[in-house]
Design a protein around this motif. Structure first.
Motif, mmCIF file in Angstrom:
data_model
loop_
_atom_site.group_PDB
_atom_site.id
_atom_site.type_symbol
_atom_site.label_atom_id
_atom_site.label_comp_id
_atom_site.label_asym_id
_atom_site.label_seq_id
_atom_site.Cartn_x
_atom_site.Cartn_y
_atom_site.Cartn_z
ATOM 1 N N VAL A 1 0.828 -1.213 0.000
ATOM 2 C CA VAL A 1 0.000 0.000 0.000
ATOM 3 C C VAL A 1 0.863 1.264 0.000
ATOM 4 N N ALA A 2 1.898 1.298 0.833
ATOM 5 C CA ALA A 2 2.687 2.530 0.981
ATOM 6 C C ALA A 2 3.344 2.967 -0.333
ATOM 7 N N PRO A 3 4.138 2.119 -1.014
ATOM 8 C CA PRO A 3 4.774 2.598 -2.256
ATOM 9 C C PRO A 3 3.777 2.884 -3.371
ATOM 10 N N VAL A 4 2.761 2.009 -3.529
ATOM 11 C CA VAL A 4 1.800 2.210 -4.628
ATOM 12 C C VAL A 4 1.023 3.508 -4.434
ATOM 13 N N SER A 5 0.477 3.727 -3.232
ATOM 14 C CA SER A 5 -0.341 4.934 -2.998
ATOM 15 C C SER A 5 0.510 6.199 -3.025
ATOM 16 N N MET A 6 1.753 6.132 -2.526
ATOM 17 C CA MET A 6 2.593 7.332 -2.517
ATOM 18 C C MET A 6 3.042 7.709 -3.929
ATOM 19 N N ILE A 7 3.481 6.723 -4.714
ATOM 20 C CA ILE A 7 3.961 7.033 -6.070
ATOM 21 C C ILE A 7 2.833 7.609 -6.925
ATOM 22 N N ILE A 8 1.680 6.916 -6.937
ATOM 23 C CA ILE A 8 0.565 7.393 -7.762
ATOM 24 C C ILE A 8 -0.034 8.675 -7.179
ATOM 25 N N LEU B 1 -3.499 -3.960 -3.514
ATOM 26 C CA LEU B 1 -3.920 -2.969 -4.525
ATOM 27 C C LEU B 1 -5.286 -2.381 -4.185
ATOM 28 N N THR B 2 -6.171 -3.199 -3.627
ATOM 29 C CA THR B 2 -7.482 -2.685 -3.214
ATOM 30 C C THR B 2 -7.330 -1.645 -2.102
ATOM 31 N N MET B 3 -6.487 -1.931 -1.125
ATOM 32 C CA MET B 3 -6.275 -0.969 -0.036
ATOM 33 C C MET B 3 -5.543 0.274 -0.536
ATOM 34 N N SER B 4 -4.713 0.118 -1.576
ATOM 35 C CA SER B 4 -4.059 1.296 -2.167
ATOM 36 C C SER B 4 -5.095 2.224 -2.776
#
Length: 292
Positions: A85-92, A151-154
């Motif tokens: 969650v952390a890298p996916v949500s932060m990058i996007i 990915l859902t939590m992201s």
């Protein structure tokens, strides 16, 4: 303009002072009520569950008897989930915020996108679970796996990261940007060397809040297939998994009274991990704040 007499001015001043004091008492009372409720909850959880927190509980797997139950699978699953969650949500999220604030033309389309992102932050979490089930589990055929849950939590926390990042980028003084352009820096150099370092504390604060919400959510993970109990640790992204909130929910729903104490012990472990995550994030944020 009509002039106020001294007597009218004194009455106006007294009325404003009384209103200010009433407002002060109201917000103090609201704060006090919140603190009392929080302390009561913590006291209740600690008195019920602290006796069950030991190495056997932390290092154990689910079991049919309360005295043998453990939460290791939930701890590992939650940490791995946060690792997605952390890298996916932060990058996007940060990329989206930078585009909307620094590159997008300020027209009706940009305002429409902005309004929809803000509305998405208030959508119930169960809706994200249904979206994750349809898109990641069925359409992308990821199945009930760790990567589908992450990915859902992201998606769930992404609007919070975008809005917080936009506010942080918007708060950077225009003088700093103008000085950078005046020194001959390009737009990209200004973003990397001026805007992002100045906005990073605000971005990290928003990310901390977003991850704190993600680690405690249950509803989306129930929809995308997080297991109530597993007896092995996930070794890769396509393995089944469970998380601490799911295990606690499973224990609370059992009829025997002793499972309530086990669930309280699980909540204590969840709170400790959440506090550790927030402490690390606050230390990183303060480190970057001192550089400015």
């Amino acid at each position: 303009m009509k002039q106020m007499s001294q007597q009218q001015w004194n009455k106006h001043l007294i009325r404003r002072t009384i209103i200010s004091r009433i407002f002060h008492v109201m917000i103090f009372g609201a704060t006090l009520v919140g603190l009392v409720v929080l302390i009561s909850l913590l006291y209740r959880i600690l008195t019920q569950g602290i006796a069950y927190v030991d190495w056997g509980f932390i290092n154990g797997f689910p079991a049919p008897y309360p005295e043998e139950a453990g939460i290791l699978a939930g701890i590992v699953g939650s940490l791995l989930l946060m690792g997605i969650v952390a890298p996916v949500s932060m990058i996007i999220g940060i990329s989206t915020a930078l585009y909307l604030e620094e590159y997008a033309v300020k027209n009706k389309i940009a305002r429409f996108i902005q309004a929809n992102i803000q509305n998405l932050a208030a959508v119930p979490s169960i809706v994200y679970g249904l979206l994750g089930l349809t898109f990641f589990v069925y359409f992308m055929r990821l199945g009930y796996t760790l990567i589908a849950g992450g990915l859902t939590m992201s998606l769930l926390v992404l609007p919070i990261v975008v809005v917080a990042s936009q506010e942080a980028i918007r708060s950077v003084p225009n003088d700093l940007k103008a000085a950078s352009f005046g020194m001959g820096a390009s737009k990209w150099q200004t973003i990397v060397r001026v805007i992002m370092p100045a906005a990073l504390p605000g971005i990290l604060t928003g990310t901390i809040l977003a991850l704190s919400r993600a680690i405690g959510e249950t509803a989306p993970l129930l929809i995308v297939g997080a297991a109530a109990a597993i007896f092995t640790l996930p070794g890769k992204l396509t393995d089944p998994y469970t998380v601490m909130p799911i295990q606690i929910y499973n224990w609370v729903s059992r009829p025997e009274a002793e499972w309530q104490f086990v669930s309280a012990a699980g909540i204590i472990v969840l709170l400790v991990i959440l506090l550790c995550m927030n402490t690390v994030a606050v230390i990183i944020r303060n480190k970057f704040s001192r550089r400015l």
